[in-house]
Scaffold this active site. Sequence first.
Site, PDB file in Angstrom:
ATOM      1  N   ARG A 189      -1.536  -2.137  -6.510  1.00  0.00           N
ATOM      2  CA  ARG A 189      -2.159  -3.309  -5.446  1.00  0.00           C
ATOM      3  C   ARG A 189      -2.747  -4.590  -6.195  1.00  0.00           C
ATOM      4  O   ARG A 189      -2.122  -5.938  -5.643  1.00  0.00           O
ATOM      5  CB  ARG A 189      -2.422  -2.564  -4.608  1.00  0.00           C
ATOM      6  CG  ARG A 189      -2.726  -4.590  -3.546  1.00  0.00           C
ATOM      7  CD  ARG A 189      -2.791  -3.363  -1.968  1.00  0.00           C
ATOM      8  NE  ARG A 189      -3.774  -3.682  -1.471  1.00  0.00           N
ATOM      9  CZ  ARG A 189      -2.996  -4.558   0.052  1.00  0.00           C
ATOM     10  NH1 ARG A 189      -1.750  -5.243  -0.320  1.00  0.00           N
ATOM     11  NH2 ARG A 189      -3.589  -5.965   1.062  1.00  0.00           N
ATOM     12  N   HIS A 248      -3.172   3.202  -6.165  1.00  0.00           N
ATOM     13  CA  HIS A 248      -3.764   1.807  -5.208  1.00  0.00           C
ATOM     14  C   HIS A 248      -4.131   0.887  -6.460  1.00  0.00           C
ATOM     15  O   HIS A 248      -4.221  -0.806  -5.963  1.00  0.00           O
ATOM     16  CB  HIS A 248      -4.967   2.388  -4.770  1.00  0.00           C
ATOM     17  CG  HIS A 248      -4.694   0.985  -3.605  1.00  0.00           C
ATOM     18  ND1 HIS A 248      -4.631   1.131  -2.358  1.00  0.00           N
ATOM     19  CD2 HIS A 248      -5.911   0.218  -3.697  1.00  0.00           C
ATOM     20  CE1 HIS A 248      -5.151   0.275  -1.724  1.00  0.00           C
ATOM     21  NE2 HIS A 248      -5.529  -0.286  -2.351  1.00  0.00           N
ATOM     22  N   TYR A 286      -8.344 -12.648  -5.336  1.00  0.00           N
ATOM     23  CA  TYR A 286      -7.661 -12.583  -6.204  1.00  0.00           C
ATOM     24  C   TYR A 286      -7.754 -13.881  -6.805  1.00  0.00           C
ATOM     25  O   TYR A 286      -7.241 -14.201  -7.580  1.00  0.00           O
ATOM     26  CB  TYR A 286      -6.713 -12.557  -5.566  1.00  0.00           C
ATOM     27  CG  TYR A 286      -6.324 -11.215  -5.780  1.00  0.00           C
ATOM     28  CD1 TYR A 286      -6.194 -10.529  -6.550  1.00  0.00           C
ATOM     29  CD2 TYR A 286      -6.491 -10.441  -4.250  1.00  0.00           C
ATOM     30  CE1 TYR A 286      -6.414  -9.212  -6.154  1.00  0.00           C
ATOM     31  CE2 TYR A 286      -6.805  -9.135  -4.007  1.00  0.00           C
ATOM     32  CZ  TYR A 286      -6.307  -8.132  -5.245  1.00  0.00           C
ATOM     33  OH  TYR A 286      -6.304  -6.858  -5.573  1.00  0.00           O
ATOM     34  N   HIS A 314      -3.306  -9.035   5.352  1.00  0.00           N
ATOM     35  CA  HIS A 314      -5.075  -8.994   5.434  1.00  0.00           C
ATOM     36  C   HIS A 314      -4.543 -10.355   6.590  1.00  0.00           C
ATOM     37  O   HIS A 314      -4.579 -11.581   6.227  1.00  0.00           O
ATOM     38  CB  HIS A 314      -6.225  -9.860   4.277  1.00  0.00           C
ATOM     39  CG  HIS A 314      -6.237  -8.380   3.467  1.00  0.00           C
ATOM     40  ND1 HIS A 314      -6.562  -7.450   3.327  1.00  0.00           N
ATOM     41  CD2 HIS A 314      -5.393  -8.582   1.843  1.00  0.00           C
ATOM     42  CE1 HIS A 314      -6.912  -7.052   2.303  1.00  0.00           C
ATOM     43  NE2 HIS A 314      -5.883  -7.135   1.187  1.00  0.00           N
ATOM     44  N   ARG A 373       0.555  -0.981   0.084  1.00  0.00           N
ATOM     45  CA  ARG A 373       0.167   0.342   0.202  1.00  0.00           C
ATOM     46  C   ARG A 373       1.112   1.426  -0.204  1.00  0.00           C
ATOM     47  O   ARG A 373       1.251   1.004   0.619  1.00  0.00           O
ATOM     48  CB  ARG A 373      -0.683  -0.146   1.422  1.00  0.00           C
ATOM     49  CG  ARG A 373      -1.590  -1.033   1.223  1.00  0.00           C
ATOM     50  CD  ARG A 373      -2.265  -0.933   2.209  1.00  0.00           C
ATOM     51  NE  ARG A 373      -3.248  -2.346   3.173  1.00  0.00           N
ATOM     52  CZ  ARG A 373      -3.185  -3.544   3.672  1.00  0.00           C
ATOM     53  NH1 ARG A 373      -2.160  -3.671   3.691  1.00  0.00           N
ATOM     54  NH2 ARG A 373      -3.915  -4.809   3.404  1.00  0.00           N
TER      55      ARG A 373
END
Length: 381
Positions: free
Chosen positions: A311, A308, A343, A334, A202
């Site tokens: 990412r 962003h 994903y 996460h 990030r």
Amino acid sequence: MAGKRRQFGRVRKLPSGRYQARYVGPDGQLRPAPETFRTKKDADDWLADKQTEMRRGDWHDPDAGKVAFGPYAVAWIKERELTSTTRQLYGSLLKHHLEPVFGSVNVGEISAPLVRRWRADKLAAGTGPTTVAKAYALLRAILGTAVSDQLIRRNPCQVKGASTVHTPERPTATVQEVYALADAVQPRYRTLVLMAGFLGLRWGELIGLHQRDIDLDHAAVRVRRSVAELGNGQREIKAPKSAAGKRTVSIPGVIVQDIREHLKRYAEPGADGRVFIGAKGATPRRNHFNRLWHKACREAGIKGLHFHDLRHTGNTLAASTGASTRELMSRMGHSTARAALIYQHASADRERLIADALSGLVEKGRKGTAGPKGHARDTAG
């Protein structure tokens, strides 16, 4: 002969012809029903329900909810351990979206219809769906605590899915686009783009990196802090947003040399030196970098891509390697599997497309070698 004396509560007939029910609560106070009843039986039934509640220990003080929502909500935010950015967000949502409608209303008087009407009015007035969803989630959380505090029996926020933030699917830059953007941006930010695109870090995590966090001998980056920019312009150095955010991310070998050159040329010297600094030695600000980013996007001929979004590129590439859910969670920082599964799903969709394309080639090949009855031709001489 006198009638049987009532064991619990009292019912009396009013001049209007309706009936009023009253009882003495566990606190010794005389408690009237909040409404009158058409028949004496209805009043008796209401008293019977109250008696059952008291026997079960489930009695609720009807005056407990006579607390104005505004002060209760302010105290709710103050009492919680929140990051500065979250506290600021909650304060803004409360001030601009909740207090104007609910501020002076007693917590016990906030009903499900009132909440539904507030939400519908907000959306009709053009307030963004994301903002409305966040405000609704805050309202539900505050009133959930009111339930725990026994101010109200049930949470009136009952609109299914109203707190879900529906974000449009963001674009994912290709490897070629990441390099095109890295080459188009100012040279001192080239490696910032590459690390965002291929490590999936990030913005705040990248800006928070110090030289000691990067181990090029083992091709790894240790994420230990993040720089958050508050609405008042102040910046806060803090730990990542969750415990899982503190992690070590392996660096793809293809960009190790880029990072090495960046550290020598642009980074602040010493183990505690900041990895990314502006031309005048300051920690980059997001709004200033965004101007450079938009310029780079124009030069690279790429539209609608946010920083962003890089990412997403890193996470998508990681998922396509066949990494497990736990491995993706660790790399992405996460604490839940939700994002990793997204994903993985995207990677599975791509795998499905590849399999379908292969199937087409196989079918084409079969048709090219099949005989008149669908059997393979005998090619033996």
